[in-house]
Structures are given as structure tokens and as C-alpha cells.
Design an enzyme around this catalytic site. Structure first.
Site, mmCIF file in Angstrom:
data_model
loop_
_atom_site.group_PDB
_atom_site.id
_atom_site.type_symbol
_atom_site.label_atom_id
_atom_site.label_comp_id
_atom_site.label_asym_id
_atom_site.label_seq_id
_atom_site.Cartn_x
_atom_site.Cartn_y
_atom_site.Cartn_z
ATOM 1 N N HIS A 141 16.378 13.617 54.707
ATOM 2 C CA HIS A 141 16.013 14.324 53.586
ATOM 3 C C HIS A 141 16.578 15.704 53.534
ATOM 4 C CE1 HIS A 141 12.322 11.912 52.420
ATOM 5 N NE2 HIS A 141 12.362 11.609 53.636
ATOM 6 N N HIS A 172 18.296 6.391 52.344
ATOM 7 C CA HIS A 172 17.688 5.387 53.142
ATOM 8 C C HIS A 172 18.757 4.196 53.524
ATOM 9 C CE1 HIS A 172 15.633 1.193 53.048
ATOM 10 N NE2 HIS A 172 15.069 1.781 53.943
ATOM 11 N N HIS A 202 28.476 3.620 44.383
ATOM 12 C CA HIS A 202 28.638 2.542 43.958
ATOM 13 C C HIS A 202 29.961 1.796 44.177
ATOM 14 C CE1 HIS A 202 24.410 1.374 42.841
ATOM 15 N NE2 HIS A 202 24.533 2.771 41.857
ATOM 16 N N HIS A 260 4.769 1.264 39.242
ATOM 17 C CA HIS A 260 3.638 1.686 38.499
ATOM 18 C C HIS A 260 4.249 3.021 37.916
ATOM 19 C CE1 HIS A 260 4.830 4.044 42.438
ATOM 20 N NE2 HIS A 260 4.203 4.961 41.968
#
Length: 225
Positions: A96, A106, A145, A176
Site C-alpha cells: 500500500h 498484490h 501487461h 457487488h
């Protein structure tokens, strides 16, 4: 032939490599290490880095756990694992930064093997890395990428990168919120179809490309006002 000790030493070295790379860029980081043991067998080495000028906090953890058998919850969907001893090794990290223009990242990598006397071991590799920008830049996305694609070159077929990129996009999709978690990266699991040597080599290639992919992006964005 499966070489647990070699995997363990590689993963410990990877943990060192990432910590050293971050601390070379951000000399103010404070590192705290915790050696721990698991009651059922094994243990690990957890590291937390805090209070840097660039990185607010990061967790970079190694674990190697083992046991004589897996719980029913683990074998319910994989009945072939019942009655086998197991070993699981892995590194997991999340970083972070302080500046919201520097993306959070991550990475996770793992190896699992279940063994039973007189039978072939059941094993696989899994893992990957992804980028979660607060403010995304096209230049960074392309570079991220392109480097992820380089990590996959020479493994499987020409669709390996596309397959693992798609897997990452789907795995980290936030249902969600109906949006992706950042710009993705690579994700794979249950990898064993190439044989042990090639599967292990892919794991190392992905891991070795992580800092190559992330650090230039940090350096480009860390002084953005």
C-alpha cells in the site's frame, strides 16, 4: 522429481528480494519480522513494512505448513486427497503506497502436494499478481501487461498469457460493484499439466517479473502531486 527444499529456498529468497527492492527505493521503511509455528506442523516467516516515505505499509509473508491429513472441508470437493499427508508452501504480499497515484499491488504464489505411500503424489502450482490503481494511467497499464506477457513467454502455447490474464480479470471481478478490481494481471491455479519442471519454472518466471513490472510504475508516479 518434486524438490520441496528447493521450492522453500526459492520462496524465502523471493521474500528477501522483494523486501530488499522496496527498501532500496524507500529507505525509511521499517521492517518487522515474525517467525511462527503451526500447531499441526510447519510454520512461516511473516514480515511487515511500515512508515516509509513512499510505502505506507506492506505485508510480505512466507509459509510452509504440513500435516498427516486434510480436514473434511478440504477434501469434500477433492475426494482424491482424502487419506493423504500434505505440504503447502507459498508467498503472499500486498503493498500500500502513500500517494494515491501509485497503485496498490498484490502477489500470491503457492505449491501444494498430497502424498500417500504406494501412490503417485498429487500436486499443483498456483498464483499470480495484479495491480489495483487508484488513478490509472494508460502507460502504466500497457507496461504492466507487457511485462506480465513476457513472464509467460516460452510456457504452454501462445495463448498462455491471454488465458491467465482472462482468469485474473474474472477472479478479481467485484460482482457487488459490477467492476474489475484494478487492471488485473495474471492468475493461475491447479497447474501441473506441463510436468513439474516446467510448472515450477513458470512460477519462478512470474515471480521474477513482479518487481520488473511494479517498480518502474512506482518510480514514475511516486512524486506526482
Amino acid at each position: 522429481m518434486i524438490d520441496i527444499e528447493s521450492i522453500k529456498q526459492y520462496l524465502l529468497g523471493l521474500q528477501d528480494q522483494v523486501c530488499d527492492g522496496l527498501m532500496q527505493l524507500d529507505s525509511q521503511l521499517e521492517l518487522k519480522e515474525d517467525q511462527w509455528e503451526r500447531d499441526g506442523g510447519g510454520g512461516g516467516r511473516s514480515r511487515v513494512m511500515r512508515n516509509g516515505n513512499i510505502f505506507e505499509q506492506g505485508g510480505i509473508n512466507f509459509s510452509h505448513v504440513h500435516g498427516e491429513g486434510l480436514p473434511p472441508s478440504a477434501t469434500a470437493h477433492r475426494p482424491e486427497l482424502a487419506g493423504r499427508s500434505f505440504q503447502a508452501l507459498g508467498d503472499s504480499l500486498v503493498i500500500h503506497p502513500l500517494n494515491p497515484y501509485v497503485p496498490t499491488t498484490h502477489m500470491n504464489v503457492r505449491f501444494f502436494v498430497a502424498e500417500k505411500e504406494g501412490e503417485e503424489p498429487i500436486w499443483w502450482f498456483g498464483g499470480g499478481f495484479d495491480l489495483t490503481p487508484c488513478y490509472g494511467f494508460e502507460e502504466d497499464a500497457r507496461y504492466w501487461h507487457e511485462t506480465a506477457k513476457q513472464a509467460c513467454e516460452g510456457f504452454g502455447d501462445e495463448d498462455t498469457y491471454a488465458k491467465y490474464k482472462k482468469w485474473c480479470d474474472e477472479y478479481f471481478y467485484l460482482k457487488h460493484r459490477q467492476e474489475p478490481r484494478g487492471i488485473g494481471g495474471l492468475f493461475y491455479d491447479d497447474l501441473n499439466e506441463w510436468g513439474y519442471e516446467s510448472s515450477c519454472a513458470l512460477m519462478q518466471s512470474v515471480d521474477d517479473h513482479f518487481l520488473k513490472a511494479y517498480m518502474p510504475i512506482v518510480e514514475r508516479t511516486m512524486e506526482t502531486e
